[in-house]
Scaffold this motif. Structure first.
Motif, mmCIF file in Angstrom:
data_model
loop_
_atom_site.group_PDB
_atom_site.id
_atom_site.type_symbol
_atom_site.label_atom_id
_atom_site.label_comp_id
_atom_site.label_asym_id
_atom_site.label_seq_id
_atom_site.Cartn_x
_atom_site.Cartn_y
_atom_site.Cartn_z
ATOM 1 N N VAL A 152 0.818 -1.217 0.000
ATOM 2 C CA VAL A 152 0.000 0.000 0.000
ATOM 3 C C VAL A 152 0.854 1.271 0.000
ATOM 4 O O VAL A 152 0.331 2.373 0.007
ATOM 5 C CB VAL A 152 -0.970 0.028 1.203
ATOM 6 N N GLY A 153 2.193 1.114 0.020
ATOM 7 C CA GLY A 153 3.086 2.269 -0.121
ATOM 8 C C GLY A 153 3.504 2.941 1.162
ATOM 9 O O GLY A 153 3.872 4.112 1.166
ATOM 10 N N LYS A 154 3.531 2.189 2.273
ATOM 11 C CA LYS A 154 3.867 2.851 3.532
ATOM 12 C C LYS A 154 5.326 3.293 3.612
ATOM 13 O O LYS A 154 5.629 4.298 4.258
ATOM 14 C CB LYS A 154 3.477 1.993 4.737
ATOM 15 N N THR A 155 6.248 2.583 2.946
ATOM 16 C CA THR A 155 7.650 3.019 2.975
ATOM 17 C C THR A 155 7.821 4.328 2.210
ATOM 18 O O THR A 155 8.572 5.210 2.634
ATOM 19 C CB THR A 155 8.569 1.934 2.392
ATOM 20 N N SER A 156 7.133 4.482 1.101
ATOM 21 C CA SER A 156 7.154 5.760 0.368
ATOM 22 C C SER A 156 6.642 6.888 1.245
ATOM 23 O O SER A 156 7.209 7.988 1.274
ATOM 24 C CB SER A 156 6.288 5.674 -0.897
ATOM 25 N N ILE A 157 5.559 6.607 1.957
ATOM 26 C CA ILE A 157 4.980 7.633 2.827
ATOM 27 C C ILE A 157 5.953 7.996 3.940
ATOM 28 O O ILE A 157 6.192 9.174 4.214
ATOM 29 C CB ILE A 157 3.637 7.140 3.407
ATOM 30 N N ALA A 158 6.535 6.993 4.591
ATOM 31 C CA ALA A 158 7.457 7.258 5.706
ATOM 32 C C ALA A 158 8.667 8.071 5.252
ATOM 33 O O ALA A 158 9.044 9.044 5.905
ATOM 34 C CB ALA A 158 7.912 5.938 6.327
ATOM 35 N N THR A 159 9.279 7.692 4.126
ATOM 36 C CA THR A 159 10.489 8.380 3.678
ATOM 37 C C THR A 159 10.194 9.807 3.227
ATOM 38 O O THR A 159 10.902 10.747 3.611
ATOM 39 C CB THR A 159 11.165 7.606 2.537
ATOM 40 N N ASN A 160 9.140 9.986 2.445
ATOM 41 C CA ASN A 160 8.823 11.328 1.947
ATOM 42 C C ASN A 160 8.324 12.245 3.053
ATOM 43 O O ASN A 160 8.668 13.431 3.089
ATOM 44 C CB ASN A 160 7.798 11.244 0.814
ATOM 45 N N LEU A 161 7.529 11.698 3.989
ATOM 46 C CA LEU A 161 7.063 12.501 5.116
ATOM 47 C C LEU A 161 8.227 12.935 5.997
ATOM 48 O O LEU A 161 8.320 14.099 6.405
ATOM 49 C CB LEU A 161 6.049 11.697 5.938
ATOM 50 N N ALA A 162 9.130 12.015 6.307
ATOM 51 C CA ALA A 162 10.274 12.336 7.170
ATOM 52 C C ALA A 162 11.135 13.431 6.554
ATOM 53 O O ALA A 162 11.560 14.376 7.239
ATOM 54 C CB ALA A 162 11.106 11.082 7.417
ATOM 55 N N LEU A 163 11.385 13.322 5.262
ATOM 56 C CA LEU A 163 12.224 14.324 4.602
ATOM 57 C C LEU A 163 11.535 15.682 4.570
ATOM 58 O O LEU A 163 12.180 16.714 4.830
ATOM 59 C CB LEU A 163 12.563 13.873 3.183
ATOM 60 N N GLU A 164 10.238 15.708 4.288
ATOM 61 C CA GLU A 164 9.523 16.986 4.251
ATOM 62 C C GLU A 164 9.463 17.622 5.639
ATOM 63 O O GLU A 164 9.562 18.841 5.769
ATOM 64 C CB GLU A 164 8.113 16.789 3.693
ATOM 65 N N LEU A 165 9.322 16.812 6.686
ATOM 66 C CA LEU A 165 9.351 17.354 8.045
ATOM 67 C C LEU A 165 10.689 18.005 8.343
ATOM 68 O O LEU A 165 10.753 19.074 8.959
ATOM 69 C CB LEU A 165 9.074 16.244 9.062
ATOM 70 N N ALA A 166 11.772 17.363 7.916
ATOM 71 C CA ALA A 166 13.117 17.922 8.132
ATOM 72 C C ALA A 166 13.281 19.243 7.384
ATOM 73 O O ALA A 166 13.838 20.210 7.911
ATOM 74 C CB ALA A 166 14.175 16.917 7.690
ATOM 75 N N LYS A 167 12.785 19.293 6.160
ATOM 76 C CA LYS A 167 12.922 20.500 5.341
ATOM 77 C C LYS A 167 12.081 21.652 5.888
ATOM 78 O O LYS A 167 12.509 22.803 5.923
ATOM 79 C CB LYS A 167 12.526 20.196 3.889
ATOM 80 N N ILE A 168 10.866 21.334 6.335
ATOM 81 C CA ILE A 168 9.944 22.377 6.790
ATOM 82 C C ILE A 168 10.326 22.911 8.168
ATOM 83 O O ILE A 168 10.358 24.117 8.394
ATOM 84 C CB ILE A 168 8.503 21.829 6.814
ATOM 85 N N THR A 169 10.611 22.010 9.103
ATOM 86 C CA THR A 169 10.854 22.427 10.488
ATOM 87 C C THR A 169 12.303 22.825 10.744
ATOM 88 O O THR A 169 12.592 23.506 11.723
ATOM 89 C CB THR A 169 10.480 21.310 11.470
ATOM 90 N N LYS A 170 13.219 22.374 9.887
ATOM 91 C CA LYS A 170 14.674 22.594 10.078
ATOM 92 C C LYS A 170 15.184 21.939 11.363
ATOM 93 O O LYS A 170 16.274 22.244 11.837
ATOM 94 C CB LYS A 170 15.010 24.091 10.107
ATOM 95 N N GLU A 171 14.392 21.039 11.914
ATOM 96 C CA GLU A 171 14.796 20.341 13.138
ATOM 97 C C GLU A 171 15.284 18.936 12.799
ATOM 98 O O GLU A 171 15.044 18.431 11.704
ATOM 99 C CB GLU A 171 13.620 20.280 14.113
ATOM 100 N N ASN A 172 15.968 18.305 13.758
ATOM 101 C CA ASN A 172 16.483 16.959 13.517
ATOM 102 C C ASN A 172 15.349 15.943 13.489
ATOM 103 O O ASN A 172 14.547 15.868 14.415
ATOM 104 C CB ASN A 172 17.500 16.575 14.599
ATOM 105 N N VAL A 173 15.310 15.162 12.408
ATOM 106 C CA VAL A 173 14.277 14.145 12.218
ATOM 107 C C VAL A 173 14.964 12.803 12.002
ATOM 108 O O VAL A 173 15.912 12.699 11.224
ATOM 109 C CB VAL A 173 13.390 14.472 10.994
ATOM 110 N N ALA A 174 14.492 11.773 12.707
ATOM 111 C CA ALA A 174 15.031 10.417 12.526
ATOM 112 C C ALA A 174 14.017 9.575 11.760
ATOM 113 O O ALA A 174 12.825 9.610 12.055
ATOM 114 C CB ALA A 174 15.336 9.775 13.874
ATOM 115 N N LEU A 175 14.512 8.842 10.780
ATOM 116 C CA LEU A 175 13.692 7.893 10.029
ATOM 117 C C LEU A 175 14.186 6.490 10.379
ATOM 118 O O LEU A 175 15.333 6.145 10.086
ATOM 119 C CB LEU A 175 13.801 8.155 8.530
ATOM 120 N N ILE A 176 13.353 5.698 11.026
ATOM 121 C CA ILE A 176 13.760 4.403 11.552
ATOM 122 C C ILE A 176 13.083 3.286 10.772
ATOM 123 O O ILE A 176 11.860 3.268 10.643
ATOM 124 C CB ILE A 176 13.375 4.271 13.045
#
Length: 395
Positions: A152-176
């Motif tokens: 259903v594409g959950k890995t695509s969602i996790a990777t793209n969401l994590a990267l966009e959070l990092a770009k938008i917030t400028k805070e440290n984001v971990a993708l596990i």
């Protein structure tokens, strides 16, 4: 309250109104832990003063008259001066303005006229933060992307969401990547990390912030850090749910967001990730088997005592002209949908095959914009919750 009389922190007030400057100067001098350094309407002079101080400093910015100019200044100094804390003021404090200010790095937001008690409460928090004299409270938000149905594409969602959070917030984001059997996060981002989660769990006793930031694989020039799944199945055997619990506790002290891609099973380690999450995105696509699986998951999460706000349904590959509409899905599931990611097969497949985020393929595509707006909504929800709690407290 925290007390440390050895340090007096300089304060700079920026406002077009001398009455605002004089009132805040009076309050600051009464508070004692801060000293009034300057009041000005000149942003460039204020910037030079902060630059010259090169230390802990409080900057109070009134954006009532020049909102965009003021917010741009806040963004600039919060990104360039890590020991600077910024309070934003306005006589027109609508929710959107507060969220924008907090997102770009403001420590807090106050309405004009400034109430002395509320101002002192905020000053005390700022002082504790700058002098490290208060117990550290984790503000981390753990988001797990889950589905008990594959494909259903959950890995695509996790990777793209994590990267966009990092770009938008400028805070440290971990993708596990907690999909120990079939993890794909590193493939989706074309990474070959030197360390994986198995190594991390074997060294739990030595993990601290420096260790995490130097060991996790940083994605290009962003603030996204990736923790990969073990490359060999046999490395999984010794990983216990208790180890996962310890890892989450450590991650919360270092990162503002932790995005988890986990397996679709209900085994102990996956369940531990779900229990440790602040937000679970339950992913489905619009067909009857997938929706039936989604229903079963919702029923299970309810039995486990998961709050409705914690579990949110996200539709992937949504098509507006599909036979089953979003309203139909909401009726079947008995709840509102949190988000719909549009179907864009060619853009998504191009991103997956190249091992890049979808925004790198086409940042203007409907699916790339959807991920960006999803990240905005996730981050803004945190500020809305804080505002709601404050309103309840004040009233």
């Amino acid at each position: 309250m925290c007390y440390n009389l050895c340090m007096n922190i300089p304060s700079i007030i920026i406002s077009e109104h001398s009455s605002t400057i004089e009132l805040l100067k009076l309050y600051i001098n009464q508070f004692e832990k801060f000293s009034f350094l300057a009041g000005t309407s000149d942003i460039s002079k204020a910037f030079e003063a902060v630059k010259e101080l090169q230390g802990k400093v409080l900057v109070i910015v009134d954006v009532s008259d020049y909102q965009e100019q003021g917010l741009n200044f806040v963004s600039k100094i919060t990104s360039e001066f890590k020991n600077c804390r910024v309070l934003v003021l306005s006589d027109k404090p609508d929710v959107d303005l507060v969220i924008r200010a907090m997102r770009i790095g403001a420590y807090d937001f106050l309405s004009i006229p400034v109430i002395k008690k509320g101002f002192f409460d905020v000053l005390d928090k700022v002082y504790c933060d700058l002098t490290n004299s208060a117990p550290k409270k984790s503000k981390c938000r753990v988001i797990t992307v889950y589905s008990n149905k594959g494909g259903v594409g959950k890995t695509s969602i996790a990777t793209n969401l994590a990267l966009e959070l990092a770009k938008i917030t400028k805070e440290n984001v971990a993708l596990i990547d907690l999909n120990f059997q079939m993890g794909d996060v590193t493939t989706f981002l074309d990474l070959k990390p030197s360390f994986n989660i198995s190594y991390m769990l074997q060294n739990l006793n030595k993990i601290n912030e420096d260790f995490l930031l130097s060991t996790l694989e940083k994605y290009k020039d962003t603030s996204l850090y990736v923790l990969a799944d073990p490359p060999y199945f046999k490395q999984v055997d010794d990983i216990s749910s208790k180890d996962i619990q310890k890892l989450f506790n450590i991650l919360r002290d270092t990162f503002s967001y932790v995005v988890v891609d986990t397996s679709g099973s209900f085994e102990a380690r996956a369940m531990n990730a779900l229990e440790n999450s602040d937000l679970i995105f339950l992913v489905t696509i619009v067909n009857l088997p997938a929706l039936r699986n989604c229903q079963r998951c919702l029923e299970l999460f309810e039995k486990l005592g998961f709050d409705n706000d914690k579990v949110q349904v996200l539709i992937n590959r949504y098509m507006e002209n599909d036979e089953i509409k979003a309203e139909d899905v909401e009726e079947v599931l008995g709840r509102k949908l949190y988000w719909k990611i549009p179907n864009n097969y060619f853009t998504m497949m191009s991103a997956i095959n190249k091992g890049v985020p979808v925004a790198d393929v086409n940042s203007d595509s409907n699916v790339a914009l959807s991920y960006k707006n999803l990240a905005l909504m996730v981050s803004d929800d945190i500020y809305r919750q804080k505002l709601h709690k404050r309103e309840r407290f004040e009233h």
